[in-house]
Write a protein that holds these residues in place. Structure first.
Motif, PDB file in Angstrom:
ATOM      1  N   SER A 165      -6.199 -82.024 -40.751  1.00 31.32           N
ATOM      2  CA  SER A 165      -7.654 -82.145 -40.610  1.00 31.32           C
ATOM      3  C   SER A 165      -8.043 -82.514 -39.187  1.00 31.32           C
ATOM      4  CB  SER A 165      -8.198 -83.192 -41.586  1.00 31.32           C
ATOM      5  OG  SER A 165      -7.995 -82.806 -42.921  1.00 31.32           O
ATOM      6  N   SER A 166      -7.297 -83.453 -38.595  1.00 28.62           N
ATOM      7  CA  SER A 166      -7.632 -83.880 -37.234  1.00 28.62           C
ATOM      8  C   SER A 166      -7.436 -82.746 -36.237  1.00 28.62           C
ATOM      9  CB  SER A 166      -6.792 -85.096 -36.833  1.00 28.62           C
ATOM     10  OG  SER A 166      -5.429 -84.754 -36.681  1.00 28.62           O
ATOM     11  N   LEU A 167      -6.431 -81.897 -36.469  1.00 34.30           N
ATOM     12  CA  LEU A 167      -6.216 -80.755 -35.586  1.00 34.30           C
ATOM     13  C   LEU A 167      -7.336 -79.724 -35.728  1.00 34.30           C
ATOM     14  CD1 LEU A 167      -2.382 -80.434 -36.133  1.00 34.30           C
ATOM     15  CD2 LEU A 167      -3.490 -80.944 -33.949  1.00 34.30           C
ATOM     16  N   CYS A 168      -7.777 -79.493 -36.954  1.00 37.56           N
ATOM     17  CA  CYS A 168      -8.907 -78.581 -37.168  1.00 37.56           C
ATOM     18  C   CYS A 168     -10.182 -79.137 -36.542  1.00 37.56           C
ATOM     19  CB  CYS A 168      -9.115 -78.350 -38.662  1.00 37.56           C
ATOM     20  SG  CYS A 168      -7.839 -77.361 -39.467  1.00 37.56           S
ATOM     21  N   LYS A 169     -10.364 -80.448 -36.655  1.00 38.68           N
ATOM     22  CA  LYS A 169     -11.568 -81.061 -36.106  1.00 38.68           C
ATOM     23  C   LYS A 169     -11.575 -81.005 -34.582  1.00 38.68           C
ATOM     24  CE  LYS A 169     -12.447 -84.011 -40.098  1.00 38.68           C
ATOM     25  NZ  LYS A 169     -12.417 -85.393 -40.660  1.00 38.68           N
ATOM     26  N   TRP A 170     -10.390 -80.949 -33.964  1.00 39.23           N
ATOM     27  CA  TRP A 170     -10.340 -80.731 -32.519  1.00 39.23           C
ATOM     28  C   TRP A 170     -11.004 -79.397 -32.187  1.00 39.23           C
ATOM     29  CZ3 TRP A 170      -8.350 -76.750 -29.631  1.00 39.23           C
ATOM     30  CH2 TRP A 170      -8.335 -76.944 -28.237  1.00 39.23           C
ATOM     31  N   GLY A 171     -10.658 -78.357 -32.949  1.00 38.06           N
ATOM     32  CA  GLY A 171     -11.270 -77.050 -32.720  1.00 38.06           C
ATOM     33  C   GLY A 171     -12.757 -77.057 -33.006  1.00 38.06           C
ATOM     34  N   MET A 172     -13.156 -77.757 -34.052  1.00 36.17           N
ATOM     35  CA  MET A 172     -14.581 -77.845 -34.390  1.00 36.17           C
ATOM     36  C   MET A 172     -15.354 -78.537 -33.274  1.00 36.17           C
ATOM     37  SD  MET A 172     -13.762 -78.792 -38.365  1.00 36.17           S
ATOM     38  CE  MET A 172     -15.425 -79.029 -39.022  1.00 36.17           C
ATOM     39  N   LYS A 173     -14.724 -79.541 -32.680  1.00 33.53           N
ATOM     40  CA  LYS A 173     -15.358 -80.236 -31.551  1.00 33.53           C
ATOM     41  C   LYS A 173     -15.509 -79.303 -30.365  1.00 33.53           C
ATOM     42  CE  LYS A 173     -14.799 -84.314 -28.583  1.00 33.53           C
ATOM     43  NZ  LYS A 173     -13.930 -85.479 -28.267  1.00 33.53           N
ATOM     44  N   MET A 186      -7.176 -66.814 -40.431  1.00 34.93           N
ATOM     45  CA  MET A 186      -6.655 -66.037 -41.545  1.00 34.93           C
ATOM     46  C   MET A 186      -5.860 -66.991 -42.413  1.00 34.93           C
ATOM     47  SD  MET A 186      -7.880 -63.105 -41.073  1.00 34.93           S
ATOM     48  CE  MET A 186      -8.468 -61.949 -39.836  1.00 34.93           C
ATOM     49  N   ALA A 187      -6.444 -67.444 -43.498  1.00 35.40           N
ATOM     50  CA  ALA A 187      -5.877 -68.538 -44.276  1.00 35.40           C
ATOM     51  C   ALA A 187      -4.937 -68.047 -45.369  1.00 35.40           C
ATOM     52  CB  ALA A 187      -7.001 -69.369 -44.906  1.00 35.40           C
ATOM     53  N   SER A 188      -3.795 -68.707 -45.453  1.00 31.69           N
ATOM     54  CA  SER A 188      -2.889 -68.489 -46.573  1.00 31.69           C
ATOM     55  C   SER A 188      -3.408 -69.280 -47.768  1.00 31.69           C
ATOM     56  CB  SER A 188      -1.486 -68.960 -46.210  1.00 31.69           C
ATOM     57  OG  SER A 188      -1.467 -70.365 -46.037  1.00 31.69           O
ATOM     58  N   LEU A 194      -7.892 -76.608 -47.716  1.00 36.06           N
ATOM     59  CA  LEU A 194      -8.184 -77.489 -46.586  1.00 36.06           C
ATOM     60  C   LEU A 194      -9.364 -76.972 -45.793  1.00 36.06           C
ATOM     61  CD1 LEU A 194      -7.563 -79.759 -44.539  1.00 36.06           C
ATOM     62  CD2 LEU A 194      -5.992 -78.159 -43.408  1.00 36.06           C
ATOM     63  N   TYR A 195      -9.349 -75.693 -45.462  1.00 39.44           N
ATOM     64  CA  TYR A 195     -10.437 -75.137 -44.665  1.00 39.44           C
ATOM     65  C   TYR A 195     -11.766 -75.193 -45.423  1.00 39.44           C
ATOM     66  CZ  TYR A 195      -6.473 -73.349 -41.993  1.00 39.44           C
ATOM     67  OH  TYR A 195      -5.311 -73.246 -41.277  1.00 39.44           O
ATOM     68  N   LYS A 223     -14.206 -68.648 -41.713  1.00 36.84           N
ATOM     69  CA  LYS A 223     -14.750 -69.064 -40.431  1.00 36.84           C
ATOM     70  C   LYS A 223     -15.563 -70.347 -40.569  1.00 36.84           C
ATOM     71  CE  LYS A 223     -18.992 -66.213 -40.484  1.00 36.84           C
ATOM     72  NZ  LYS A 223     -19.740 -65.185 -39.737  1.00 36.84           N
ATOM     73  N   TYR A 224     -15.611 -71.062 -39.481  1.00 41.39           N
ATOM     74  CA  TYR A 224     -16.445 -72.259 -39.378  1.00 41.39           C
ATOM     75  C   TYR A 224     -17.554 -71.958 -38.390  1.00 41.39           C
ATOM     76  CZ  TYR A 224     -18.097 -76.755 -37.670  1.00 41.39           C
ATOM     77  OH  TYR A 224     -18.903 -77.793 -37.273  1.00 41.39           O
ATOM     78  N   VAL A 225     -18.780 -72.099 -38.850  1.00 36.27           N
ATOM     79  CA  VAL A 225     -19.950 -71.868 -38.002  1.00 36.27           C
ATOM     80  C   VAL A 225     -20.689 -73.179 -37.849  1.00 36.27           C
ATOM     81  CG1 VAL A 225     -22.095 -70.584 -37.713  1.00 36.27           C
ATOM     82  CG2 VAL A 225     -20.140 -69.501 -38.838  1.00 36.27           C
ATOM     83  N   PRO A 226     -20.891 -73.657 -36.633  1.00 32.80           N
ATOM     84  CA  PRO A 226     -21.584 -74.933 -36.443  1.00 32.80           C
ATOM     85  C   PRO A 226     -23.036 -74.844 -36.886  1.00 32.80           C
ATOM     86  CG  PRO A 226     -21.316 -73.829 -34.348  1.00 32.80           C
ATOM     87  CD  PRO A 226     -20.517 -73.035 -35.356  1.00 32.80           C
ATOM     88  N   ASP A 227     -23.531 -75.934 -37.378  1.00 30.55           N
ATOM     89  CA  ASP A 227     -24.928 -76.002 -37.789  1.00 30.55           C
ATOM     90  C   ASP A 227     -25.794 -76.040 -36.537  1.00 30.55           C
ATOM     91  OD1 ASP A 227     -27.434 -76.560 -38.775  1.00 30.55           O
ATOM     92  OD2 ASP A 227     -26.771 -78.145 -40.138  1.00 30.55           O
ATOM     93  N   SER A 228     -26.593 -75.003 -36.351  1.00 26.78           N
ATOM     94  CA  SER A 228     -27.417 -74.919 -35.143  1.00 26.78           C
ATOM     95  C   SER A 228     -28.417 -76.068 -35.056  1.00 26.78           C
ATOM     96  CB  SER A 228     -28.162 -73.585 -35.100  1.00 26.78           C
ATOM     97  OG  SER A 228     -29.012 -73.453 -36.230  1.00 26.78           O
ATOM     98  N   LYS A 229     -28.690 -76.704 -36.177  1.00 31.48           N
ATOM     99  CA  LYS A 229     -29.665 -77.801 -36.174  1.00 31.48           C
ATOM    100  C   LYS A 229     -29.132 -79.046 -35.481  1.00 31.48           C
ATOM    101  CE  LYS A 229     -31.926 -76.331 -40.458  1.00 31.48           C
ATOM    102  NZ  LYS A 229     -32.268 -76.721 -41.851  1.00 31.48           N
ATOM    103  N   VAL A 230     -27.789 -79.145 -35.358  1.00 32.29           N
ATOM    104  CA  VAL A 230     -27.229 -80.346 -34.739  1.00 32.29           C
ATOM    105  C   VAL A 230     -26.756 -80.069 -33.316  1.00 32.29           C
ATOM    106  CG1 VAL A 230     -26.498 -81.266 -36.951  1.00 32.29           C
ATOM    107  CG2 VAL A 230     -24.890 -79.930 -35.610  1.00 32.29           C
ATOM    108  N   LEU A 231     -27.121 -78.916 -32.775  1.00 33.80           N
ATOM    109  CA  LEU A 231     -26.738 -78.579 -31.412  1.00 33.80           C
ATOM    110  C   LEU A 231     -27.968 -78.454 -30.527  1.00 33.80           C
ATOM    111  CD1 LEU A 231     -24.057 -75.781 -31.942  1.00 33.80           C
ATOM    112  CD2 LEU A 231     -23.634 -78.142 -31.277  1.00 33.80           C
ATOM    113  N   ARG A 232     -27.801 -78.839 -29.294  1.00 34.11           N
ATOM    114  CA  ARG A 232     -28.830 -78.559 -28.292  1.00 34.11           C
ATOM    115  C   ARG A 232     -28.115 -78.184 -27.000  1.00 34.11           C
ATOM    116  NH1 ARG A 232     -29.538 -82.874 -24.715  1.00 34.11           N
ATOM    117  NH2 ARG A 232     -28.542 -84.824 -25.348  1.00 34.11           N
ATOM    118  N   VAL A 233     -28.697 -77.297 -26.228  1.00 34.78           N
ATOM    119  CA  VAL A 233     -28.095 -76.891 -24.968  1.00 34.78           C
ATOM    120  C   VAL A 233     -28.608 -77.802 -23.869  1.00 34.78           C
ATOM    121  CG1 VAL A 233     -27.871 -75.046 -23.285  1.00 34.78           C
ATOM    122  CG2 VAL A 233     -27.875 -74.508 -25.717  1.00 34.78           C
ATOM    123  N   VAL A 234     -27.683 -78.374 -23.106  1.00 36.88           N
ATOM    124  CA  VAL A 234     -28.045 -79.221 -21.984  1.00 36.88           C
ATOM    125  C   VAL A 234     -28.341 -78.313 -20.796  1.00 36.88           C
ATOM    126  CG1 VAL A 234     -27.297 -81.097 -20.479  1.00 36.88           C
ATOM    127  CG2 VAL A 234     -26.553 -81.026 -22.872  1.00 36.88           C
TER     128      VAL A 234
END
Length: 243
Positions: A165-173, A186-188, A194-195, A223-234
């Protein structure tokens, strides 16, 4: 434990993790059914592949590792879990649409991999080509706005400790920090739950099968798609940040 970047000096540890862990995944038996008869080939070419993944010159790829120990409070930790990420989006952004991505699998084949005795070569080729077809079908070409999780493995005795989970969360970050579109994987069957728990969605299911054979693998494009509501472009640096 917090993931750290993999180093060339981690090669023995990563080879041990992959050889001990991946037989739990059906695709390993499908591709390497003769590994017990030819353990020297299995070790040699597995190690060679990960030498490329860990080589700083192959910067289309990022290996992240987690260290742990079975003894609580022990300072003598070792690599027990790792992930391999296709981060070619960096070079695609840097060099433009004509950039040719690095291919460690092909490099291994050039160095004798085509004759390795531990593999069923028909299955090996169909597995690789089938994944390429699935990428195009479900994700399109991996572009400059996507990161792909290629490999995720944890030693059996260290599973259910949150390392994967921590490794996946690195990618999510990374998706959030670098304004990427999504993570693809491509998940087995063993990784699907987990995904799903981490918020990945199922895009489609596909099969790997050599023509004329009954034996078949089933994989899930997710796929993991970030929630656009929690993102802002600096605006001043073009990076993403959490709201």
């Amino acid at each position: 434990m917090k993931p750290r970047p993999g180093l060339p000096t981690d090669i023995e540890a990563l080879t041990d993790v992959i050889i001990r862990t991946m037989p739990l995944d059906p695709q390993w038996d499908y591709r390497f059914p003769y590994r017990h008869e030819y353990p020297e080939d299995h070790y040699k070419f597995t190690r060679l592949l990960f030498e490329y993944f860990l080589d700083p010159a192959y910067d289309d790829w990022q290996v992240m590792v987690v260290e742990d120990s079975l003894e609580t409070g022990c300072e003598d930790r070792r690599v027990v879990s790792f992930s391999v990420w296709d981060v070619s989006y960096r070079n695609k952004k840097r060099y433009g649409p004509g950039y040719v991505t690095q291919d460690p699998v092909t490099e291994v084949e050039k160095q004798g991999g085509r004759a390795r005795r531990d593999a069923n070569h028909k299955h090996f080729q169909e597995f690789w080509k089938g994944q390429i077809r699935a990428y195009k079908m479900f994700f399109g070409k991996i572009g400059p706005d996507q990161i792909h999780l290629q490999i995720l493995a944890t030693l059996p005795e260290f599973q259910r400790r949150g390392h994967a989970s921590s490794l996946c969360k690195w990618g999510m970050k990374m998706v959030h920090q670098e304004c990427l579109k999504d993570i693809s994987v491509m998940a087995s069957p063993m990784g699907h739950s987990l995904y799903t728990w981490l918020g990945f969605s199922l895009v489609g299911t596909f099969h790997i099968q050599v023509a004329g054979e009954e034996e078949m693998l089933t994989l899930h494009a997710m796929k993991y798609v970030p929630d656009s509501k929690v993102l802002r472009v600096v605006a001043d640096n073009g990076q993403c940040d959490l709201m």
